[in-house]
Write an enzyme that holds these catalytic residues in place. Sequence first.
Site, PDB file in Angstrom:
ATOM      1  N   ASP A   1      -9.925  -7.081  22.629  1.00 46.67           N
ATOM      2  CA  ASP A   1      -8.948  -7.516  23.552  1.00 46.67           C
ATOM      3  C   ASP A   1      -8.990  -8.942  24.109  1.00 46.67           C
ATOM      4  O   ASP A   1      -8.372  -9.282  24.978  1.00 46.67           O
ATOM      5  CB  ASP A   1      -8.797  -6.305  24.665  1.00 46.67           C
ATOM      6  CG  ASP A   1      -9.516  -6.697  25.894  1.00 46.67           C
ATOM      7  OD1 ASP A   1     -10.778  -7.117  25.596  1.00 46.67           O
ATOM      8  OD2 ASP A   1      -9.029  -6.553  26.787  1.00 46.67           O
ATOM      9  N   GLU A   2      -9.854  -9.531  23.785  1.00 51.19           N
ATOM     10  CA  GLU A   2     -10.238 -11.116  24.028  1.00 51.19           C
ATOM     11  C   GLU A   2     -10.419 -12.060  23.311  1.00 51.19           C
ATOM     12  O   GLU A   2     -11.274 -11.731  22.422  1.00 51.19           O
ATOM     13  CB  GLU A   2     -11.042 -11.016  25.509  1.00 51.19           C
ATOM     14  CG  GLU A   2     -12.317 -10.513  25.209  1.00 51.19           C
ATOM     15  CD  GLU A   2     -13.291 -10.491  26.480  1.00 51.19           C
ATOM     16  OE1 GLU A   2     -13.365 -11.543  27.105  1.00 51.19           O
ATOM     17  OE2 GLU A   2     -13.956  -9.407  26.495  1.00 51.19           O
TER      18      GLU A   2
ATOM     19  N   ASP B   1      -7.212 -12.370  27.775  1.00 48.02           N
ATOM     20  CA  ASP B   1      -7.879 -10.735  28.159  1.00 48.02           C
ATOM     21  C   ASP B   1      -6.929  -9.960  28.215  1.00 48.02           C
ATOM     22  O   ASP B   1      -5.953 -10.004  29.246  1.00 48.02           O
ATOM     23  CB  ASP B   1      -8.891 -10.858  28.984  1.00 48.02           C
ATOM     24  CG  ASP B   1      -9.554  -9.645  29.000  1.00 48.02           C
ATOM     25  OD1 ASP B   1     -10.925  -9.661  29.277  1.00 48.02           O
ATOM     26  OD2 ASP B   1      -9.297  -8.508  28.954  1.00 48.02           O
TER      27      ASP B   1
HETATM   28  P1  TTP Z   1     -12.110  -5.224  29.173  1.00 45.86           P
HETATM   29  O1  TTP Z   1     -11.368  -6.340  28.925  1.00 45.86           O
HETATM   30  O2  TTP Z   1     -13.419  -5.567  29.519  1.00 45.86           O
HETATM   31  O3  TTP Z   1     -11.506  -4.222  30.394  1.00 45.86           O
HETATM   32  P2  TTP Z   1     -10.098  -3.741  30.221  1.00 45.86           P
HETATM   33  O4  TTP Z   1      -9.073  -4.674  29.253  1.00 45.86           O
HETATM   34  O5  TTP Z   1      -9.796  -2.382  29.959  1.00 45.86           O
HETATM   35  O6  TTP Z   1      -9.382  -4.053  31.833  1.00 45.86           O
HETATM   36  P3  TTP Z   1      -9.252  -5.594  32.366  1.00 45.86           P
HETATM   37  O7  TTP Z   1      -7.970  -5.426  32.942  1.00 45.86           O
HETATM   38  O8  TTP Z   1     -10.179  -5.752  33.385  1.00 45.86           O
HETATM   39  O9  TTP Z   1      -9.767  -6.562  31.346  1.00 45.86           O
HETATM   40  O10 TTP Z   1     -12.500  -4.224  27.827  1.00 45.86           O
HETATM   41  C1  TTP Z   1     -11.483  -4.322  26.720  1.00 45.86           C
HETATM   42  C2  TTP Z   1     -11.494  -2.814  26.373  1.00 45.86           C
HETATM   43  O11 TTP Z   1     -12.843  -2.445  25.726  1.00 45.86           O
HETATM   44  C3  TTP Z   1     -11.408  -1.815  27.251  1.00 45.86           C
HETATM   45  O12 TTP Z   1      -9.949  -1.423  27.407  1.00 45.86           O
HETATM   46  C4  TTP Z   1     -12.045  -0.644  26.814  1.00 45.86           C
HETATM   47  C5  TTP Z   1     -13.094  -1.118  25.928  1.00 45.86           C
HETATM   48  N1  TTP Z   1     -14.387  -1.027  26.593  1.00 45.86           N
HETATM   49  C6  TTP Z   1     -15.353   0.110  26.567  1.00 45.86           C
HETATM   50  O13 TTP Z   1     -15.291   0.837  25.701  1.00 45.86           O
HETATM   51  N2  TTP Z   1     -16.484  -0.067  27.355  1.00 45.86           N
HETATM   52  C7  TTP Z   1     -16.671  -0.871  28.269  1.00 45.86           C
HETATM   53  O14 TTP Z   1     -17.599  -0.786  29.053  1.00 45.86           O
HETATM   54  C8  TTP Z   1     -15.954  -1.976  28.723  1.00 45.86           C
HETATM   55  C9  TTP Z   1     -16.117  -3.173  29.558  1.00 45.86           C
HETATM   56  C10 TTP Z   1     -14.529  -2.026  27.719  1.00 45.86           C
HETATM   57 MG    MG Z   2      -9.258  -6.579  29.094  1.00 44.70          MG
END
Ligand code: TTP
Ligand code: MG
Length: 355
Positions: free
Chosen positions: A104-105, A9
């Site tokens: 992203d994951e 992720d």
């Molecule tokens: P995530 O992997 O949940 O969050 P992140 O990568 O920003 O942070 P973390 O380090 O905690 O993993 O989500 C990936 C991307 O998806 C995030 O950058 C933006 C998008 N996203 C949204 O648009 N709305 C949301 O509610 C979430 C959770 C993520």
């Molecule tokens: Mg993330």
Amino acid sequence: MERRIIHIDMDAFYAQVEQRDEPKYRGKPVIVGGRSENRGVVATASYEARKFGVHSAMPMRTAYKLCPDGVYVRPRFDVYKEVSAKVMDIFLKYSEVIEPLSLDEAYLDITHLVSKDRTARSIALEIQHEIYEAVHLTSSSGISYNKYLAKIASGMNKPKGTTVIHHGNVQEVLFSLKIGDFPGVGRVTEEKMKSLGIMTGKDLYEWSEADLIFEFKKRGTSLYKKARGIGTSELSVERIRKSIGKETTFNYDINEDDIILKVLEELCGKVSMNLDRRQLAGRVVTVKLKTLNFEAHSRQMMAPNPLFESDEIFHYAYDLYHKVKSPEEPIRLIGVTLSHLEERTYRNLTIYDFL
Ligand code: TTP
Ligand code: MG
């Protein structure tokens, strides 16, 4: 044979990309978010911004209040998609069994690569290093013998973490986990758990399977297993999801249209965000509800154009709700789903120009 699953992720994905591409944003609280017609939510916040309490899905106006000096930027989905494709290409070098969950994951099954001289952890580190070399972004990984444990692990040492959950530490990790941090425990379930006194994985562990089934119906067994580290390691390699839906179960019977519609509007917002993350749009909107005796009713309609904006989805959901809901019958559950999904075309992507 036991599998080895890695969950990778990206760290603060959209925000990190913005900081990568604009040096003056580095080290600053960066909030990426948009406005869909009349309301906007935070897509993500950099780790600097999270210190102010800003997080994904928070209304932009709340973020402004918490962090007035933050850098506010609009999402650039085309860039995120490009990065995502490069990252997925790296995954493919390691395994053919990959399950992407969003831009992203992803889960990777790397069982075949593991040997005495090459641990799953060292493979995860290699992948993270290779991602950094290719796109100059950091990620976190979790390694375990099933999917949900790998996902828990990747969140444990963010950012830039590499965490293994194995048979020796699994119960300790699960015991200390907050109940809301179990994958699959959403906000509503979390509230219900807390009202039953289940705050942590340890509390959950102490419940019998029968009692969990009594309270959580069909999900009881899976919760019982989750508390014990048991879960699937089978990756679903389906390329594009067929539908995206969200639903809420009320803790009581409810018949007030204004309250239900407010919940429905929130659900539309969540579906819309989910569509954003996968860069999908859908043409068929379905509204489903369940009455007291768990009878399900649903109605659907097809929109003339692919939908992904929250307000547009709600426009259809609102009409459907009035068609499916009988005024004198209270309900227990409401849900909205978008199906007939397609990838967003450049044409409907340009709407982001107006965000
Ligand atoms: P995530 O992997 O949940 O969050 P992140 O990568 O920003 O942070 P973390 O380090 O905690 O993993 O989500 C990936 C991307 O998806 C995030 O950058 C933006 C998008 N996203 C949204 O648009 N709305 C949301 O509610 C979430 C959770 C993520
Ligand atoms: Mg993330």
